[in-house]
Design an enzyme around this catalytic site. Structure first.
Site, mmCIF file in Angstrom:
data_model
loop_
_atom_site.group_PDB
_atom_site.id
_atom_site.type_symbol
_atom_site.label_atom_id
_atom_site.label_comp_id
_atom_site.label_asym_id
_atom_site.label_seq_id
_atom_site.Cartn_x
_atom_site.Cartn_y
_atom_site.Cartn_z
ATOM 1 C CE1 TYR A 53 37.539 0.403 51.371
ATOM 2 C CE2 TYR A 53 39.328 1.999 51.481
ATOM 3 C CZ TYR A 53 38.321 1.375 50.770
ATOM 4 O OH TYR A 53 38.081 1.739 49.470
ATOM 5 N NE ARG A 56 31.938 1.982 55.859
ATOM 6 C CZ ARG A 56 32.276 3.166 56.386
ATOM 7 N NH1 ARG A 56 33.331 3.827 55.957
ATOM 8 N NH2 ARG A 56 31.548 3.703 57.336
ATOM 9 C CD GLN A 86 28.906 -5.679 40.991
ATOM 10 O OE1 GLN A 86 29.341 -4.633 40.520
ATOM 11 N NE2 GLN A 86 27.632 -6.038 40.869
ATOM 12 C CG ASN A 87 27.969 -6.878 47.999
ATOM 13 O OD1 ASN A 87 27.894 -5.810 47.393
ATOM 14 N ND2 ASN A 87 26.935 -7.691 48.135
ATOM 15 C CB VAL A 88 34.412 -5.521 50.159
ATOM 16 C CG1 VAL A 88 34.834 -5.149 48.749
ATOM 17 C CG2 VAL A 88 33.749 -4.324 50.847
ATOM 18 C CG HIS A 104 34.596 -4.932 43.205
ATOM 19 N ND1 HIS A 104 33.311 -4.429 43.082
ATOM 20 C CD2 HIS A 104 35.062 -5.097 41.942
ATOM 21 C CE1 HIS A 104 33.019 -4.293 41.792
ATOM 22 N NE2 HIS A 104 34.064 -4.694 41.090
ATOM 23 N N GLY A 169 20.450 -7.317 43.373
ATOM 24 C CA GLY A 169 20.835 -6.116 44.105
ATOM 25 C C GLY A 169 21.928 -5.296 43.473
ATOM 26 C CB SER A 171 22.123 -0.482 38.906
ATOM 27 O OG SER A 171 23.367 0.073 39.281
#
Length: 229
Positions: A53, A56, A86-88, A104, A169, A171
């Site tokens: 992390y 990231r 859903q992106n961090v 998330h 973006g 699924s």
């Protein structure tokens, strides 16, 4: 002003150069997902998880929002826009969007391993030995596999209130986020933006598929919404 709820996934951030973690072989940057994104992995090897992390987090200092992010912020002039991501990363914030719910977690935040309400802004590396005020180790403020998603109830309420829902973006393979579409009214129009759109099963709503990247697709979404409004 009508409410536009936007559910975003890794695809919109990928255009800014952020890796989507999961490779074609299912590994996250060469790691089994359970090694770096689960309580089991954390308890087994904290140094490995923190290093994953930290890399990231460092990357977020080097990337910028793309046109898809900016166009979503621009839509606030015409709609009550609520982003559920859903992106961090923090690219929606950088682009100027006002209402963002991170399902998330967030890379630029950390929390206590003992008190889930003890959350700090954190822009640099997190290491073993970094503790809260009571001496408990800090961990990434990320929802790992097997953990509850605290923000899901708020996300459901937003979807129930939506006049329009846009999916960008993603699924929609990861639950509980994938189930959010079920909470819209069946007459709520859904717009799905993705260059390779998945099949959205069991969607009874009016569905418009925009087979474009977010940077192009959100501009097209704006045109369609302005015609409807």
């Amino acid at each position: 002003m009508k409410k536009l709820v936007v559910l975003t996934g890794a695809g919109i951030s990928a255009e800014s150069g952020i890796k989507t973690f999961r490779d074609s072989d299912g590994l996250w940057e060469g790691h089994d997902v359970m090694e770096v994104a689960s309580p089991i992995g954390w308890n087994k090897n904290k140094e490995l998880v923190l290093d994953f992390y930290n890399k990231r987090r460092r990357q977020l200092h080097e990337v910028a929002p793309n046109e898809g992010h900016f166009q979503l912020a621009e839509l606030e002039k015409y709609f009550n826009v609520q982003i559920i991501t859903q992106n961090v990363d923090n690219l929606h914030e950088k682009a100027g969007s006002s209402n963002i719910l991170h399902l998330h977690g967030e890379l630029f935040k950390v929390r206590s391993t003992k008190n889930i309400d003890y959350i700090l802004d954190w822009k640099h590396d997190l290491n073993v030995g970094d503790c809260d005020e009571n001496g408990h180790q800090l961990r990434p403020h990320i929802v790992w596999f097997g953990e509850d998603v605290p923000a899901i109830e708020e996300a459901i309420v937003h979807c129930e209130q939506a006049d329009y829902l846009a999916v960008i973006g993603t699924s929609l393979q990861v639950y509980p986020a994938a189930g959010l579409l079920r909470y819209t009214y069946t007459d709520t129009p859904i717009f799905y933006i993705d260059p390779k759109p998945a099949i959205l099963h069991s969607v009874a709503n009016p569905l418009t598929v925009i087979s474009k990247r977010a940077s192009e697709g959100v501009a097209h979404l704006k045109e369609l919404l302005m015609k409807k409004d």
